[in-house]
Motif scaffolding. Sequence first.
Motif, PDB file in Angstrom:
ATOM      1  N   GLU A 119       0.827  -1.207   0.000  1.00 30.91           N
ATOM      2  CA  GLU A 119       0.000   0.000   0.000  1.00 30.91           C
ATOM      3  C   GLU A 119       0.861   1.257   0.000  1.00 30.91           C
ATOM      4  N   SER A 120       1.897   1.247   0.846  1.00 30.60           N
ATOM      5  CA  SER A 120       2.792   2.395   0.949  1.00 30.60           C
ATOM      6  C   SER A 120       3.591   2.598  -0.332  1.00 30.60           C
ATOM      7  N   VAL A 121       4.124   1.509  -0.886  1.00 23.85           N
ATOM      8  CA  VAL A 121       4.925   1.594  -2.108  1.00 23.85           C
ATOM      9  C   VAL A 121       4.069   2.085  -3.277  1.00 23.85           C
ATOM     10  N   THR A 122       2.857   1.527  -3.380  1.00 23.07           N
ATOM     11  CA  THR A 122       1.946   1.941  -4.455  1.00 23.07           C
ATOM     12  C   THR A 122       1.619   3.428  -4.341  1.00 23.07           C
ATOM     13  N   ALA A 123       1.362   3.888  -3.116  1.00 21.61           N
ATOM     14  CA  ALA A 123       1.044   5.305  -2.902  1.00 21.61           C
ATOM     15  C   ALA A 123       2.214   6.198  -3.308  1.00 21.61           C
ATOM     16  N   SER A 124       3.429   5.793  -2.961  1.00 21.81           N
ATOM     17  CA  SER A 124       4.614   6.583  -3.317  1.00 21.81           C
ATOM     18  C   SER A 124       4.781   6.670  -4.828  1.00 21.81           C
ATOM     19  N   LEU A 125       4.687   5.532  -5.503  1.00 15.95           N
ATOM     20  CA  LEU A 125       4.896   5.517  -6.954  1.00 15.95           C
ATOM     21  C   LEU A 125       3.796   6.259  -7.690  1.00 15.95           C
ATOM     22  N   LYS A 126       2.567   6.165  -7.194  1.00 16.10           N
ATOM     23  CA  LYS A 126       1.463   6.922  -7.793  1.00 16.10           C
ATOM     24  C   LYS A 126       1.715   8.421  -7.654  1.00 16.10           C
ATOM     25  N   ALA A 127       2.148   8.840  -6.465  1.00 18.76           N
ATOM     26  CA  ALA A 127       2.395  10.261  -6.225  1.00 18.76           C
ATOM     27  C   ALA A 127       3.482  10.803  -7.144  1.00 18.76           C
ATOM     28  N   LEU A 128       4.424   9.938  -7.515  1.00 15.17           N
ATOM     29  CA  LEU A 128       5.536  10.349  -8.384  1.00 15.17           C
ATOM     30  C   LEU A 128       5.205  10.160  -9.865  1.00 15.17           C
ATOM     31  N   GLY A 129       4.047   9.560 -10.160  1.00 15.87           N
ATOM     32  CA  GLY A 129       3.677   9.294 -11.550  1.00 15.87           C
ATOM     33  C   GLY A 129       4.509   8.202 -12.189  1.00 15.87           C
ATOM     34  N   LEU A 130       4.982   7.241 -11.376  1.00 16.71           N
ATOM     35  CA  LEU A 130       5.892   6.213 -11.884  1.00 16.71           C
ATOM     36  C   LEU A 130       5.344   4.794 -11.766  1.00 16.71           C
TER      37      LEU A 130
END
Length: 202
Positions: A119-130
Amino acid sequence: MMLPLPEGEFDAYLFDCDGTIADSMPVHHQAWLRALEEYGAEFGEELFYAWGGRTPASVIADLNARQGLTMPADAVNERRERFFEELLPGVRAVPEVLEHIEAAYGKVPFAVVSGSGRESVTASLKALGLLDRFDVMVCAEDYVNGKPDPECFLTAAKLLNVAPERCVVFEDTDFGMQAAAAAGMAAVRVPPPWQRHSSKIN
């Protein structure tokens, strides 16, 4: 400046997330401090960075043992995740790693290999557009033995169907670098925030 790759040809790039793709370690530390506050637990910056790459459950277990506490791992981790998501909009990508992602995307498959939860990793990558850049995600829920054990990296290589010796790992922690070496993989060390940020100021 792009971080130099080790010698050799590589068929897959494996990236840690926090502190490697995302310049999120300072934000994670703030989230930890807020989550631990009600229990009276201490988690200084030096120890936080020394334990980088470990799973949240193992961090909480060791803090309990060191400080004579009985913090519930699930509850503390949920609080930490919630605080991290509140702070997430301020996180940016690590430029030196983003250069590699942009240069090699579409040429070799990518995997994220993290000690954090999905959940945390997905949120980070989404926020970065990656998020759409990565063929495989291996997160804390996907393996038993955390870094410095090589299990997480070997799992990613297997999912990508690439031999370990044909993978290159991008990591910012000692535990991560040890795990990559144990997996028989070449690795790129990503400098910590204070080195990257100070070099831009000077």
